[in-house]
Design an enzyme around this catalytic site. Structure first.
Site, short mmCIF file in Angstrom:
data_model
loop_
_atom_site.label_atom_id
_atom_site.label_comp_id
_atom_site.label_asym_id
_atom_site.label_seq_id
_atom_site.Cartn_x
_atom_site.Cartn_y
_atom_site.Cartn_z
N THR A 194 34.80 -25.04 21.56
CA THR A 194 33.43 -24.52 21.69
C THR A 194 33.00 -24.44 23.17
O THR A 194 32.20 -23.58 23.53
CB THR A 194 32.41 -25.36 20.90
OG1 THR A 194 32.27 -26.66 21.49
CG2 THR A 194 32.81 -25.49 19.44
N LEU A 240 28.30 -22.09 22.48
CA LEU A 240 27.74 -21.78 21.16
C LEU A 240 28.62 -22.48 20.12
O LEU A 240 29.52 -21.88 19.53
CB LEU A 240 27.74 -20.26 20.93
CG LEU A 240 26.43 -19.52 21.17
CD1 LEU A 240 26.52 -18.10 20.66
CD2 LEU A 240 25.24 -20.22 20.52
N HIS A 241 28.35 -23.77 19.93
CA HIS A 241 29.23 -24.60 19.11
C HIS A 241 29.37 -24.09 17.67
O HIS A 241 30.45 -23.68 17.24
CB HIS A 241 28.68 -26.03 19.04
CG HIS A 241 28.49 -26.71 20.35
ND1 HIS A 241 29.53 -27.14 21.16
CD2 HIS A 241 27.36 -27.06 21.01
CE1 HIS A 241 29.05 -27.72 22.24
NE2 HIS A 241 27.73 -27.69 22.17
N ASP A 242 28.31 -24.17 16.90
CA ASP A 242 28.42 -24.02 15.44
C ASP A 242 28.83 -22.63 14.96
O ASP A 242 29.56 -22.52 13.96
CB ASP A 242 27.11 -24.45 14.77
CG ASP A 242 26.85 -25.94 14.95
OD1 ASP A 242 25.69 -26.36 14.91
OD2 ASP A 242 27.84 -26.69 15.15
#
Ligand code: RIB
Ligand code: CA
Length: 317
Positions: A194, A240-242
């Site tokens: 990520t 933008l991890h998720d």
């Protein structure tokens, strides 16, 4: 078509992940959303999940409130990253849609028992408290889960909430240990990947240039929460991890990783929540997770932006 449940602690990046899923009805059938305490307390994550659904014009999506605290630790939240509301940035209306009655854990159990075995994927975007509680309360459902795809952990990037641990795993390490020990097929999107999905000015302006309520909200969320990572890492933008979880389901060819052993530190206060990933296979511990390490970031942002463009108010252009 893949049936999914999204377990989440919105959180601006969770919100973008939910929007990406809702923008992809050809590929993903979102059976429901279960909120968990994490970035902000449960009351807010359950409220924010509904705000996001209504922003996408999808007040029909079942949203259930799940666990309000980790299995055995006090809740640790992340307002310093996401703001007091958990969705700081744009001003969005309070949700009109109500929470569904069933507890999020019961929704997970009932859905997995109802749907044919091996047809439901669990997408976990926050601490793993809801999933672990469901597996403990109803062990029979573990064999019925198609796959778990989760954002959490780190190896080369080590920690973001402590020097040793990533936030989602740190908040509830006991729950993570149950999930990683469940025997279910798991794909992990850790900080290692990520942190390569960084917003840049051009990428954020591409969101804004959509000219839709969704595009504006995503740009303003990003404007808000990227300040934390830019200060801390000196990077141009924020990870933008998720959305990487949903993007992996849609476009796995954009990612690469290894099937390795991952264990969770649950005892030491110093390294609580560390994902001890045997990336170099130096132990004989059995592999239990596909640990993703790389992404084609530009393709990810191009495709994400194209999908978000589909979430325009009816008739708007
Ligand atoms: O460490 C990043 C993770 O923690 C993301 O899921 C973010 O939303 C927070 O939950
Ligand atoms: Ca999250």
């Amino acid at each position: 078509m893949r049936k999914i449940i999204i377990d989440t602690d919105p959180g601006q990046d969770d919100a973008v992940a939910i929007l990406l899923a809702l923008a992809s009805p050809q590929e993903l059938d979102l059976l429901g959303i279960t909120a968990v305490a994490g970035n902000v307390p449960l009351e807010l994550t359950a409220k924010n999940a509904r705000i996001v659904c209504e922003l996408a014009g999808r007040a029909d999506v079942p949203v259930h409130a799940g666990c309000d605290r980790p299995l055995s630790h006090d809740l640790v939240t992340a307002e310093h990253v996401h703001g007091r509301s958990g969705l700081d940035g744009p001003t969005l209306p309070d949700p009109g849609m109500a929470l569904r009655d069933a507890h999020g854990v019961d929704f997970i159990i009932e859905t997995l028992r109802r749907e044919p075995p091996g047809t439901v994927t669990l997408c976990a975007l926050g601490p793993l408290t809801n999933l672990a509680t469901a597996f403990r309360r109803a062990p029979d459902i573990c064999a019925r889960v198609q796959q778990i795809v989760l954002m959490g952990g780190a190896y080369f990037q080590v920690g973001n909430i402590t020097p040793a641990a990533e936030f989602n795993i740190y908040v509830d390490p006991d729950a993570a240990a149950i999930v990683f020990g469940s025997g279910i097929s798991i794909t992990v999107l850790p900080l290692d990947v990520t942190h390569k999905a960084l917003t840049t000015r051009a990428r954020v302006e591409a969101f804004r240039a959509l000219g839709t309520p969704v595009g504006r909200a995503v740009a303003e969320w990003t404007d808000f929460f990227e300040r934390f990572d830019k200060e801390k890492y000196g990077s141009e933008g924020a990870p933008l991890h998720d959305p990487c979880v949903i993007a992996w389901l849609l476009w796995p060819e954009l990612f690469s990783g290894r099937f390795i052993n991952v264990e969770i530190e649950t005892v030491s206060p110093l390294t609580r929540g560390m994902t001890v990933a045997d990336w170099w296979r130096v132990t004989d511990r059995a592999p239990n997770a596909t640990f993703i390490g790389d992404i084609d970031a530009q393709a990810f942002f191009d495709r994400l932006t194209e999908r978000l463009a589909r979430l325009a108010p009816q008739g708007a252009r």
